[in-house]
Design a protein around this motif. Structure first.
Motif, PDB file in Angstrom:
ATOM      1  N   ASN A 104      37.440  30.790  40.755  1.00 38.07           N
ATOM      2  CA  ASN A 104      37.290  30.773  39.306  1.00 38.07           C
ATOM      3  C   ASN A 104      38.066  31.904  38.673  1.00 38.07           C
ATOM      4  O   ASN A 104      38.772  31.745  37.686  1.00 38.07           O
ATOM      5  N   PHE A 105      37.852  33.055  39.243  1.00 38.57           N
ATOM      6  CA  PHE A 105      38.414  34.265  38.672  1.00 38.57           C
ATOM      7  C   PHE A 105      39.930  34.279  38.747  1.00 38.57           C
ATOM      8  O   PHE A 105      40.620  34.689  37.821  1.00 38.57           O
ATOM      9  N   ALA A 162      43.179  30.419  37.759  1.00 42.06           N
ATOM     10  CA  ALA A 162      43.821  30.180  36.468  1.00 42.06           C
ATOM     11  C   ALA A 162      44.939  31.193  36.240  1.00 42.06           C
ATOM     12  O   ALA A 162      46.051  30.844  35.834  1.00 42.06           O
ATOM     13  N   LEU A 172      31.887  38.021  38.398  1.00 46.56           N
ATOM     14  CA  LEU A 172      33.217  38.261  37.851  1.00 46.56           C
ATOM     15  C   LEU A 172      33.480  39.753  37.688  1.00 46.56           C
ATOM     16  O   LEU A 172      34.570  40.247  38.005  1.00 46.56           O
ATOM     17  N   LEU A 183      36.431  41.831  39.277  1.00 40.16           N
ATOM     18  CA  LEU A 183      37.363  42.600  38.460  1.00 40.16           C
ATOM     19  C   LEU A 183      37.376  44.062  38.900  1.00 40.16           C
ATOM     20  O   LEU A 183      38.445  44.680  39.062  1.00 40.16           O
ATOM     21  N   THR A 211      49.332  43.932  35.502  1.00 35.64           N
ATOM     22  CA  THR A 211      49.112  43.042  36.643  1.00 35.64           C
ATOM     23  C   THR A 211      47.683  42.515  36.641  1.00 35.64           C
ATOM     24  O   THR A 211      47.428  41.324  36.840  1.00 35.64           O
ATOM     25  N   LEU A 212      46.762  43.422  36.397  1.00 34.93           N
ATOM     26  CA  LEU A 212      45.374  42.990  36.443  1.00 34.93           C
ATOM     27  C   LEU A 212      45.035  42.090  35.259  1.00 34.93           C
ATOM     28  O   LEU A 212      44.291  41.114  35.389  1.00 34.93           O
ATOM     29  N   MET A 213      45.605  42.378  34.102  1.00 29.40           N
ATOM     30  CA  MET A 213      45.388  41.477  32.974  1.00 29.40           C
ATOM     31  C   MET A 213      45.953  40.100  33.294  1.00 29.40           C
ATOM     32  O   MET A 213      45.296  39.083  33.078  1.00 29.40           O
ATOM     33  N   ASN A 214      47.143  40.107  33.802  1.00 30.08           N
ATOM     34  CA  ASN A 214      47.757  38.856  34.225  1.00 30.08           C
ATOM     35  C   ASN A 214      46.854  38.086  35.159  1.00 30.08           C
ATOM     36  O   ASN A 214      46.624  36.891  35.021  1.00 30.08           O
ATOM     37  N   PHE A 215      46.349  38.833  36.118  1.00 22.80           N
ATOM     38  CA  PHE A 215      45.555  38.208  37.170  1.00 22.80           C
ATOM     39  C   PHE A 215      44.252  37.656  36.618  1.00 22.80           C
ATOM     40  O   PHE A 215      43.792  36.587  37.004  1.00 22.80           O
ATOM     41  N   SER A 216      43.663  38.401  35.702  1.00 22.31           N
ATOM     42  CA  SER A 216      42.286  38.074  35.366  1.00 22.31           C
ATOM     43  C   SER A 216      42.086  37.398  34.008  1.00 22.31           C
ATOM     44  O   SER A 216      41.129  36.640  33.832  1.00 22.31           O
ATOM     45  N   ALA A 237      43.506  35.033  32.193  1.00 17.34           N
ATOM     46  CA  ALA A 237      43.509  33.574  32.097  1.00 17.34           C
ATOM     47  C   ALA A 237      42.235  33.003  32.705  1.00 17.34           C
ATOM     48  O   ALA A 237      41.567  32.140  32.131  1.00 17.34           O
ATOM     49  N   GLY A 238      41.882  33.518  33.884  1.00 18.94           N
ATOM     50  CA  GLY A 238      40.666  33.022  34.544  1.00 18.94           C
ATOM     51  C   GLY A 238      39.439  33.285  33.705  1.00 18.94           C
ATOM     52  O   GLY A 238      38.577  32.418  33.540  1.00 18.94           O
ATOM     53  N   ASN A 258      39.410  30.843  30.866  1.00 23.85           N
ATOM     54  CA  ASN A 258      38.949  29.515  31.283  1.00 23.85           C
ATOM     55  C   ASN A 258      37.439  29.479  31.411  1.00 23.85           C
ATOM     56  O   ASN A 258      36.768  28.545  30.973  1.00 23.85           O
ATOM     57  N   LEU A 259      36.941  30.516  32.059  1.00 21.13           N
ATOM     58  CA  LEU A 259      35.501  30.540  32.265  1.00 21.13           C
ATOM     59  C   LEU A 259      34.770  30.553  30.933  1.00 21.13           C
ATOM     60  O   LEU A 259      33.745  29.886  30.767  1.00 21.13           O
ATOM     61  N   ARG A 301      35.529  25.578  34.573  1.00 20.25           N
ATOM     62  CA  ARG A 301      35.380  26.217  35.873  1.00 20.25           C
ATOM     63  C   ARG A 301      36.212  25.495  36.910  1.00 20.25           C
ATOM     64  O   ARG A 301      36.299  24.280  36.903  1.00 20.25           O
ATOM     65  N   TRP A 302      36.648  26.322  37.842  1.00 19.28           N
ATOM     66  CA  TRP A 302      37.274  25.718  39.006  1.00 19.28           C
ATOM     67  C   TRP A 302      36.160  25.313  39.952  1.00 19.28           C
ATOM     68  O   TRP A 302      35.165  25.991  40.096  1.00 19.28           O
TER      69      TRP A 302
END
Lengths: 216, 216, 216, 216
Positions: A198-199, A202, B166, B170, B195-200, B202-203, B206-207, B212-213
């Motif tokens: 989930n985290f 996306a 989450l 994070l 990088t961390l903003m990129n990574f997190s 979007a997810g 979405n949440l 949810r995935w």
DNA sequence: GATGAATGAGGGTTCATTCAT
DNA sequence: AATGAATGAACCCTCATTCAT
């Protein structure tokens, strides 16, 4: 209290007993707090035998890291079918990761504790394992990115450093979640893996589509 | 380096010197491997003075954790303007976090590595700090989720456990990236935060939108 | 917790405060276990002042022994009227002894503990006090013996060594009873003294009449 | 004196050497002043071996007290023929007591001096031994009293507290005399025992005949 | 008259490691 | 193949004592 007066056993068997005892002790107490006496007693053998077979505390610990790292990496690798999509590979890998760490808490404790120690002499071992994980994650991400990029005609070079950074983040998140899951009753490996998917999925997807987040 | 026959200084000054030396030593060598002799020498005082002021190794370490935790939390808190959007808050917070950890690597090592490794009572201190960060992240995520849900008319309850998971992820990712950034020459705090903003982000987005995935 | 920032007081007063604190601390904890820090704090002064006035731990302890020994011997001496009979003198002396030790348990603890230590440097002090008590007892016994012998025409020389031995026995019995009395609730000095008179007077009387017990 | 590189000996032998050295050191220097280094050196072994076998300074001291107490009590018990009269039993017991303490001055110092001085848990151990002696004395006195009372038709209850007090006095006198005898050249155990019999037997006899001394 | 600041020295305890059998 | 016996080196901590003000 291991058995006393241990009967003669083949070296391989004895070594496994010792390593089992060592992993348990190192995992529960940490490297420095674990004493060779503790380990020898738990293994049910005398200390000199431990030294005869495993040479020194450092060597013993290194051997433990290697064994547990291999077990973890093998478990993850075995779960992955290279024919699947990147998403499916990541899911399978994470599931295997959380399952294995839940099933081998002492081994995982040895590895994750080590991952948090930089001072020599074990930094190398930890780095090696982490590098393998990061490399695997990088491969999956990279592969997925290439797929996507082919479709989107984007620069195929998702910068190496980006991949490495993402892999680091993913690995850190996984480690953190593994500790959290192990300490949270009723938390399954499946849930932990889903949380991480989930985290991360996306964001990874966005990145692969070159939709980067940027300040302002 | 440690001067012998230290000149007389007010207690407050000496205490700060000792804590500086302790943070450096604990951070670089780890709690167990750091000896009080080392710390005293680095501080330029005799060992009894360290005990007179800081009481014991445990107390000294605890004091280090508290001081460094407070410094980090203050740095992050100071960077956040509650009037900004969740996204902006998260970005500002992460930037401050990576900046501070980059500027105080030993303090960060004490918090992230050593405090975790030693059992109670240190883990508790570190956990308290982590809990504050996690709570803050949870607040931001929760607030953002409510905004979104107002727009989407969705059930406002983003499950507690989801948020906790989450936040754990994070925090772990941030810790991991901080270590990586510190060890990667030329890596800026800004890059790590991005990088961390990129990574997190979007997810998280979405949440918050309840997308949810899920496996299969 | 003694008062902090003690106001300037005449030396004699300060010294008494320190000695009081020292007697209490030495009496309750013993010489080695008592620390100069403890004593200074209890006295409400800084350690350097203790050293300025009393010089060293050994000197302080010696001063305590002397002061308490003098107080005890004075109390016993004051109770004795040389005009009385030997029996009455002994009774009065014992009563005063048990009364004083009951009223000054810490002082008595300092003295009796010391009486049980032979290693230098305090053996001398303790021996001196014991010698005084023994000498006094010897005087009383000797005087009584002479009276009796005059009546019975016996060899007036009750061997010196006999007297010394008896005095030792009496002193030991008194010490033992003092400790027992102090530790037995409801036990009065009068009872303790009576017990010891009961125990010893008949034997002393016999001896003085030259009726010695001998084996077989 | 302590040989370095001690030859390999069975544990039992080494333990005895260590205890011997410990009794000597504790007896001569006192518990606190005796260092484990001193003891190890005197025993001719390294300090870790002392800890391996005897565990800690406290445990070592306790073991010393127990061993010496048992030796003393056994010596006294072995000397007593229950078929003899009370008087003869007392004499035999005292003789054995003074003989043993004279032959084992360090052991006696541990029992009589050191054990008293240190607080719990040592005082308890020493008290146990003293209680055994006191109980034995009480038994003898009580038995003798009954004999006498049968003849004199007196109330057979010699008050419990009286007996206890007398036993305390006797024990104290014996301890005091033992120390004195040890420090007086040419003084034999026989003389010391006779002195104490002289001192105490008449008084005990009187008491048993209900002829108590009382003030006024 | 009084103290805050500072330390040399040593004590109890533990541990990784080896030797001799 | 296996171990009982033994230790060098360090570590945490305390304490009596002094210096500078």
């Amino acid at each position: 209290m291991g058995a006393s007066k241990a009967k003669r056993l083949p070296r391989a068997v004895r070594e496994r007993q010792m390593m089992d005892a060592a992993v348990q002790t190192f995992g529960q107490r940490g490297y420095q707090a674990a004493s060779m006496d503790d380990i020898a007693e738990l293994a049910g053998v005398s200390k000199p035998l431990v030294y005869l077979y495993l040479n020194s505390k450092e060597d013993l610990f290194t051997a433990c890291i290697r064994r547990e790292a291999k077990a973890l990496l093998d478990a993850v690798a075995a779960a992955i079918d290279p024919g699947l999509s990147a998403e499916e590979q990541l899911w399978a890998g994470l599931l295997a990761f959380f399952t294995h760490t839940a099933e081998h808490p002492d081994g995982w404790a040895v590895l994750s504790r080590q991952a948090h120690i930089q001072g020599e002499p074990f930094a190398g071992e930890a780095a090696r394992m982490r590098a393998e994980i990061v490399a695997y994650v990088g491969t999956v991400i990279g592969a997925a990115a290439k797929e996507t990029h082919r479709e989107t005609h984007r620069d195929p070079e998702l910068a190496e450093r980006d991949v490495a950074g993402l892999a680091q983040a993913l690995a850190g998140a996984a480690e953190s979640l593994a500790g959290w899951a192990n300490g949270t009753p009723g938390m399954t490996a499946r849930e932990a893996a889903a949380t991480l998917m989930n985290f991360s999925w996306a964001g990874l997807g966005n990145l692969m589509k070159n939709e980067r987040w940027s300040p302002r």
